[in-house]
Design a protein around this motif. Structure first.
Motif, PDB file in Angstrom:
ATOM      1  N   ALA A  97       0.836  -1.213   0.000  1.00  0.00           N
ATOM      2  CA  ALA A  97       0.000   0.000   0.000  1.00  0.00           C
ATOM      3  C   ALA A  97       0.864   1.253   0.000  1.00  0.00           C
ATOM      4  CB  ALA A  97      -0.946  -0.005   1.198  1.00  0.00           C
ATOM      5  N   GLY A  98       1.931   1.237  -0.833  1.00  0.00           N
ATOM      6  CA  GLY A  98       2.690   2.462  -1.091  1.00  0.00           C
ATOM      7  C   GLY A  98       1.941   3.235  -2.177  1.00  0.00           C
ATOM      8  N   PHE A  99       2.572   4.293  -2.715  1.00  0.00           N
ATOM      9  CA  PHE A  99       1.876   5.087  -3.727  1.00  0.00           C
ATOM     10  C   PHE A  99       1.691   4.319  -5.034  1.00  0.00           C
ATOM     11  CE2 PHE A  99       2.580   8.488  -0.734  1.00  0.00           C
ATOM     12  CZ  PHE A  99       1.326   9.084  -0.786  1.00  0.00           C
TER      13      PHE A  99
ATOM     14  N   THR B 154      -0.850  -7.411   7.074  1.00  0.00           N
ATOM     15  CA  THR B 154      -1.122  -8.681   6.395  1.00  0.00           C
ATOM     16  C   THR B 154       0.005  -8.977   5.401  1.00  0.00           C
ATOM     17  OG1 THR B 154      -3.447  -8.059   6.562  1.00  0.00           O
ATOM     18  CG2 THR B 154      -2.963  -9.982   5.215  1.00  0.00           C
ATOM     19  N   PRO B 155       1.168  -9.399   5.892  1.00  0.00           N
ATOM     20  CA  PRO B 155       2.266  -9.681   4.958  1.00  0.00           C
ATOM     21  C   PRO B 155       1.963 -10.903   4.091  1.00  0.00           C
ATOM     22  CG  PRO B 155       2.895 -10.243   7.219  1.00  0.00           C
ATOM     23  CD  PRO B 155       1.546  -9.593   7.293  1.00  0.00           C
ATOM     24  N   VAL B 156       2.331 -10.783   2.825  1.00  0.00           N
ATOM     25  CA  VAL B 156       2.162 -11.910   1.898  1.00  0.00           C
ATOM     26  C   VAL B 156       3.483 -12.676   1.873  1.00  0.00           C
ATOM     27  CG1 VAL B 156       1.827 -12.463  -0.543  1.00  0.00           C
ATOM     28  CG2 VAL B 156       0.406 -10.717   0.562  1.00  0.00           C
TER      29      VAL B 156
ATOM     30  N   ARG C 205      15.614   3.157   9.007  1.00  0.00           N
ATOM     31  CA  ARG C 205      16.552   2.520   8.078  1.00  0.00           C
ATOM     32  C   ARG C 205      15.757   1.656   7.115  1.00  0.00           C
ATOM     33  NH1 ARG C 205      21.244   1.206  12.596  1.00  0.00           N
ATOM     34  NH2 ARG C 205      19.592   0.521  13.963  1.00  0.00           N
ATOM     35  N   THR C 206      16.194   1.613   5.879  1.00  0.00           N
ATOM     36  CA  THR C 206      15.581   0.689   4.915  1.00  0.00           C
ATOM     37  C   THR C 206      16.679   0.129   4.021  1.00  0.00           C
ATOM     38  OG1 THR C 206      14.058   0.453   3.051  1.00  0.00           O
ATOM     39  CG2 THR C 206      14.974   2.645   3.368  1.00  0.00           C
ATOM     40  N   ALA C 207      16.595  -1.157   3.742  1.00  0.00           N
ATOM     41  CA  ALA C 207      17.614  -1.791   2.888  1.00  0.00           C
ATOM     42  C   ALA C 207      17.362  -1.492   1.410  1.00  0.00           C
ATOM     43  CB  ALA C 207      17.595  -3.298   3.115  1.00  0.00           C
TER      44      ALA C 207
ATOM     45  N   THR D 261       7.873   9.246  -5.627  1.00  0.00           N
ATOM     46  CA  THR D 261       6.443   8.933  -5.549  1.00  0.00           C
ATOM     47  C   THR D 261       5.737   9.245  -6.873  1.00  0.00           C
ATOM     48  OG1 THR D 261       6.119  11.100  -4.567  1.00  0.00           O
ATOM     49  CG2 THR D 261       6.241   9.241  -3.038  1.00  0.00           C
ATOM     50  N   ASN D 262       6.224  10.290  -7.580  1.00  0.00           N
ATOM     51  CA  ASN D 262       5.633  10.629  -8.880  1.00  0.00           C
ATOM     52  C   ASN D 262       5.691   9.437  -9.832  1.00  0.00           C
ATOM     53  OD1 ASN D 262       4.788  12.543 -11.046  1.00  0.00           O
ATOM     54  ND2 ASN D 262       6.844  12.127 -11.822  1.00  0.00           N
ATOM     55  N   PHE D 263       6.834   8.747  -9.819  1.00  0.00           N
ATOM     56  CA  PHE D 263       7.001   7.613 -10.745  1.00  0.00           C
ATOM     57  C   PHE D 263       6.384   6.339 -10.182  1.00  0.00           C
ATOM     58  CE2 PHE D 263      10.189  10.765 -11.851  1.00  0.00           C
ATOM     59  CZ  PHE D 263       9.774  11.007 -13.149  1.00  0.00           C
TER      60      PHE D 263
HETATM   61  C1  LIG Z   1      15.630   8.359   1.710  1.00  0.00           C
HETATM   62  C2  LIG Z   1      14.544   8.465   0.684  1.00  0.00           C
HETATM   63  C3  LIG Z   1      14.197   9.716   0.188  1.00  0.00           C
HETATM   64  C4  LIG Z   1      13.215   9.832  -0.780  1.00  0.00           C
HETATM   65  N1  LIG Z   1      12.876  11.076  -1.215  1.00  0.00           N
HETATM   66  C5  LIG Z   1      11.830  11.213  -2.064  1.00  0.00           C
HETATM   67  C6  LIG Z   1      11.353  12.514  -2.422  1.00  0.00           C
HETATM   68  O1  LIG Z   1      11.883  13.532  -1.974  1.00  0.00           O
HETATM   69  N2  LIG Z   1      10.299  12.588  -3.253  1.00  0.00           N
HETATM   70  C7  LIG Z   1       9.656  11.496  -3.751  1.00  0.00           C
HETATM   71  O2  LIG Z   1       8.662  11.627  -4.455  1.00  0.00           O
HETATM   72  N3  LIG Z   1      10.107  10.247  -3.453  1.00  0.00           N
HETATM   73  C8  LIG Z   1      11.181  10.091  -2.628  1.00  0.00           C
HETATM   74  N4  LIG Z   1      11.607   8.840  -2.293  1.00  0.00           N
HETATM   75  C9  LIG Z   1      11.118   7.680  -3.051  1.00  0.00           C
HETATM   76  C10 LIG Z   1       9.712   7.269  -2.724  1.00  0.00           C
HETATM   77  O3  LIG Z   1       9.560   7.083  -1.334  1.00  0.00           O
HETATM   78  C11 LIG Z   1       9.439   5.961  -3.456  1.00  0.00           C
HETATM   79  O4  LIG Z   1       9.756   6.091  -4.823  1.00  0.00           O
HETATM   80  C12 LIG Z   1       7.968   5.565  -3.380  1.00  0.00           C
HETATM   81  O5  LIG Z   1       7.447   5.761  -2.088  1.00  0.00           O
HETATM   82  C13 LIG Z   1       7.856   4.095  -3.790  1.00  0.00           C
HETATM   83  O6  LIG Z   1       6.510   3.685  -3.718  1.00  0.00           O
HETATM   84  P1  LIG Z   1       6.150   2.182  -4.032  1.00  0.00           P
HETATM   85  O7  LIG Z   1       4.674   2.068  -3.878  1.00  0.00           O
HETATM   86  O8  LIG Z   1       6.757   1.767  -5.315  1.00  0.00           O
HETATM   87  O9  LIG Z   1       6.911   1.307  -2.939  1.00  0.00           O
HETATM   88  P2  LIG Z   1       6.872   1.356  -1.355  1.00  0.00           P
HETATM   89  O10 LIG Z   1       6.571   2.706  -0.849  1.00  0.00           O
HETATM   90  O11 LIG Z   1       8.135   0.685  -0.926  1.00  0.00           O
HETATM   91  O12 LIG Z   1       5.622   0.412  -1.001  1.00  0.00           O
HETATM   92  C14 LIG Z   1       5.708  -0.973  -0.889  1.00  0.00           C
HETATM   93  C15 LIG Z   1       4.804  -1.402   0.266  1.00  0.00           C
HETATM   94  O13 LIG Z   1       4.824  -2.844   0.343  1.00  0.00           O
HETATM   95  C16 LIG Z   1       4.771  -3.215   1.712  1.00  0.00           C
HETATM   96  N5  LIG Z   1       5.284  -4.590   1.831  1.00  0.00           N
HETATM   97  C17 LIG Z   1       6.566  -5.007   1.861  1.00  0.00           C
HETATM   98  N6  LIG Z   1       6.618  -6.370   1.946  1.00  0.00           N
HETATM   99  C18 LIG Z   1       5.333  -6.807   1.951  1.00  0.00           C
HETATM  100  C19 LIG Z   1       4.739  -8.096   2.004  1.00  0.00           C
HETATM  101  N7  LIG Z   1       5.478  -9.220   2.050  1.00  0.00           N
HETATM  102  N8  LIG Z   1       3.389  -8.196   2.000  1.00  0.00           N
HETATM  103  C20 LIG Z   1       2.611  -7.074   1.946  1.00  0.00           C
HETATM  104  N9  LIG Z   1       3.135  -5.825   1.895  1.00  0.00           N
HETATM  105  C21 LIG Z   1       4.474  -5.682   1.885  1.00  0.00           C
HETATM  106  C22 LIG Z   1       5.651  -2.174   2.386  1.00  0.00           C
HETATM  107  O14 LIG Z   1       5.353  -2.119   3.776  1.00  0.00           O
HETATM  108  C23 LIG Z   1       5.270  -0.904   1.627  1.00  0.00           C
HETATM  109  O15 LIG Z   1       4.196  -0.232   2.253  1.00  0.00           O
HETATM  110  C24 LIG Z   1      12.567   8.685  -1.295  1.00  0.00           C
HETATM  111  C25 LIG Z   1      12.880   7.426  -0.777  1.00  0.00           C
HETATM  112  C26 LIG Z   1      13.856   7.310   0.208  1.00  0.00           C
HETATM  113  C27 LIG Z   1      14.181   5.969   0.761  1.00  0.00           C
END
Ligand SMILES: Cc1cc2nc3c(=O)[nH]c(=O)nc-3n(C[C@H](O)[C@H](O)[C@H](O)COP(=O)(O)OP(=O)(O)OC[C@H]3O[C@@H](n4cnc5c(N)ncnc54)[C@H](O)[C@@H]3O)c2cc1C
Length: 442
Positions: free
Chosen positions: A9-11, A217-219, A373-375, A414-416
Motif C-alpha cells: 500500500a505504497g503510492f 497482512t504480509p504476503v 533505516r531501509t535496505a 512517488t511521482n514515478f
Molecule cells: C531516503 C529516501 C528519500 C526519498 N525522497 C523522495 C522525495 O523527496 N520525493 C519522492 O517523491 N520520493 C522520494 N523517495 C522515493 C519514494 O519514497 C518511493 O519512490 C515511493 O514511495 C515508492 O513507492 P512504491 O509504492 O513503489 O513502494 P513502497 O513505498 O516501498 O511500497 C511498498 C509497500 O509494500 C509493503 N510490503 C513489503 N513487503 C510486503 C509483504 N510481504 N506483504 C505485503 N506488503 C508488503 C511495504 O510495507 C510498503 O508499504 C525517497 C525514498 C527514500 C528511501
C-alpha cells in the motif's frame, strides 16, 4: 469484473487500485505494515499537527503524474510549493546553489574555463532528450570527458559517490544524471499535513470506493493454483485472485514468486540498489540561522552523512508545536555498519558535526530523536539498464510486477510510483479485455 490483489500500500499500489476499482474491478490491497504510504510514510509526535516523513520527501514542479493524480482526487488546494534554499559545501563554507545565477556565483569552479564547461554540459543535458545514447556510458567516464576532470571531481563526483557509495559510483550510467538535471525544479512541493496525511486521505477514498486495504497482512507466497487458473496469495491465510500486482523490491518479488522462470528470477536478483539510514532530530532551536533547507555534503569533508535537511526551514515549525525538525541522512549499502549500530552509537557520531552548521548548537537543544533505516531505498542503474529492466507482465500469466527498480530513465520517486502503478493497472485491464474478446470469439 475481476478479483485483483495488490501487494503493497505504497503510492504505486494505491495508484493502481485507484484505476482498477474505478474500472469496476474488485481490488484487495495486502500491506505488511500497520500504515499506508510505504517509503513515503510519516509519523507524528503528540502536539504536532503535521506528520514528518520518515525519509525526507518533497515533489518537484515537474512531477506531473503525482500532481495529475492529486487533481483527479480534487485536492490541488492542499499542495504547497515553497522555494526553500539548497546549499553546496566549498572549503568549509556553504553557498546557495539553486538557480543559474547562484551556480554562476559559486566560487568552487573559479570563473574561467571550468565554469564555462560546467554551464555548457548542464545546458546540453537540460536540452537533449536522447537519454538512450547517454545510458551507454557511466557518469564517471562521460563527465570526465565532457565536463573535464576538475568540474567532475568538484561538482558531480561527490553527488554520485554520496548516492551510490564507493562500490557503485563508477558504474552508474549517465542517463541517471541526465534525468536528475532534466526533471528537477527549485520549487519543492508537499501536501498539507505531510505525505502521511495524503496517503491516509488517499486510502480513505479508496476504501469508500470499495477497495479492501488489509493492514498488517504480509504476503509470503504467490503461486498459480493447479487446475483453476487462479492465483493464490498466501500469508497467514490463502485467498485466490484472477490477477495479482506486486509493488515490492525485486528481491522480495523473487522470494514471493519462486515459481517464476529462472531467467526472470535471475533478472530480479541482478538488480542492484542502495539502502538508506536517516536520523531525525526534534530541536528546541533553529539549526541553520540562514534558513537553509538542504545541505549537500561531500563525504571528503568528513561529514558522517550525505545530506542535512532542516525540514522546518521548508515547512513552518508552527505545524510541529514549535519544534525544529532536522534530518541527517545517507544512502548506504545494506552491509554498511550504520545498519547495525544502535541509535545511541549513531548519535555519538552524528551530533558532534552539528556545530559545523551552527557553532552555537548544544546537546540540550535536542528534544527527541528517531532513526529510520531501509535496505531498499535507491536502485542503481548500470550501463544499458533499459535492456535489463524486468517486464511488468511477468512470464506467469496474471502476475504483474511494478517497483522502483523498473522506474527508468527517471530517478525513482512517488511521482514515478504513481506512473508505474497506473501503467501496470492499464496493462492488467488491457489483458482482461483481450481475454474477454477471445472468449467471445470462442
Ligand atoms: C531516503 C529516501 C528519500 C526519498 N525522497 C523522495 C522525495 O523527496 N520525493 C519522492 O517523491 N520520493 C522520494 N523517495 C522515493 C519514494 O519514497 C518511493 O519512490 C515511493 O514511495 C515508492 O513507492 P512504491 O509504492 O513503489 O513502494 P513502497 O513505498 O516501498 O511500497 C511498498 C509497500 O509494500 C509493503 N510490503 C513489503 N513487503 C510486503 C509483504 N510481504 N506483504 C505485503 N506488503 C508488503 C511495504 O510495507 C510498503 O508499504 C525517497 C525514498 C527514500 C528511501
Amino acid at each position: 469484473m475481476a478479483k485483483i490483489a495488490i501487494i503493497g500500500a505504497g503510492f504505486g499500489g494505491m495508484s493502481a487500485a485507484w484505476d482498477l476499482q474505478r474500472a469496476g474491478h474488485e481490488v484487495t490491497i495486502f500491506e505488511a505494515a500497520d500504515y499506508v504510504g510505504g517509503l513515503a510514510s510519516g509519523f507524528k509526535r503528540p502536539g504536532w499537527e503535521w506528520s514528518v516523513e520518515k525519509f525526507y520527501h518533497h515533489w518537484f514542479a515537474s512531477d506531473k503524474h503525482m500532481l495529475g493524480l492529486i487533481k483527479e482526487l480534487g485536492w490541488e488546494d492542499k499542495v504547497l510549493f515553497p522555494r526553500p534554499l539548497t546549499v553546496m559545501y566549498h572549503q568549509g563554507k556553504f553557498y546557495p546553489f539553486d538557480s543559474i545565477i547562484k551556480a554562476i556565483l559559486f566560487p568552487g569552479l573559479g570563473f574561467g574555463i571550468n565554469k564555462v564547461r560546467f554551464g555548457l554540459v548542464g545546458l546540453f543535458l537540460r536540452l537533449t532528450n536522447n537519454w538512450k545514447a547517454l545510458e551507454r556510458y557511466t557518469v564517471d567516464e562521460w563527465m570526465r570527458k565532457w565536463a573535464g576532470k576538475k568540474v567532475y571531481e568538484l561538482m558531480w563526483e561527490p553527488l554520485v559517490v554520496g548516492k551510490f557509495g564507493e562500490r557503485h559510483y563508477q558504474q552508474v550510467n549517465m542517463a541517471w544524471m541526465w534525468a536528475r538535471l532534466k526533471a528537477r525544479t527549485t520549487r519543492l512541493g508537499t501536501f498539507e499535513g505531510g505525505f502521511q496525511n495524503f496517503a491516509d486521505m488517499f486510502a480513505g477514498r479508496l476504501r469508500e470506493m470499495g477497495v479492501k486495504i488489509r493492514l498488517q497482512t504480509p504476503v509470503t507466497l504467490i503461486e498459480r493454483e493447479a487446475g483453476s487458473g487462479r492465483i493464490a496469495v498466501q500469508g497467514e491465510t490463502s485467498e485466490s485472485f484472477e490477477r495479482v500486482l506486486v509493488t515490492l523490491s525485486p528481491e522480495a518479488m523473487s522470494r514471493l514468486v519462486p515459481s517464476l522462470p529462472e531467467e526472470y528470477l535471475h533478472g530480479l536478483r541482478s538488480m542492484k540498489s542502495m539502502g538508506a539510514v536517516v536520523m531525525i532530530l526534534s530541536l528546541k532551536h533553529q539549526l541553520s540561522e540562514e534558513g537553509y533547507y538542504w545541505y549537500n555534503l561531500p563525504k571528503s569533508a568528513g561529514y558522517p552523512f550525505l545530506a542535512l535537511v532542516e525540514h522546518t526551514n521548508y515547512v513552518s515549525p508552527e505545524h510541529f508545536g514549535g519544534d525544529h525538525i532536522v534530518y541527517m541522512g545517507d544512502y548506504l549499502e545494506p552491509e554498511h555498519e550504520f545498519f547495525n549500530l544502535s541509535q545511541e552509537q549513531l548519535l555519538e557520531r552524528f551530533l558532534p558535526t552539528l556545530t559545523r552548521f551552527n557553532p552555537e548548537f548544544k546537546l540540550d537543544w535536542v528534544n527527541k530523536t528517531w532513526l529510520f533505516r531501509t535496505a531498499y531505498a535507491q536502485p542503481v542503474p548500470l550501463v544499458n539498464h533499459s535492456k535489463n529492466i524486468p517486464d511488468i507482465q511477468t512470464p506467469i500469466e496474471g502476475i504483474y510486477f511494478a517497483s522502483m527498480s523498473q522506474v527508468y530513465p527517471w530517478d525513482r520517486g512517488t511521482n514515478f510510483a504513481v506512473e508505474i502503478g497506473r501503467r501496470a493497472a492499464g496493462m492488467i485491464m488491457g489483458g482482461l479485455s483481450n481475454e474477454k474478446q477471445v472468449m467471445r470469439k470462442e
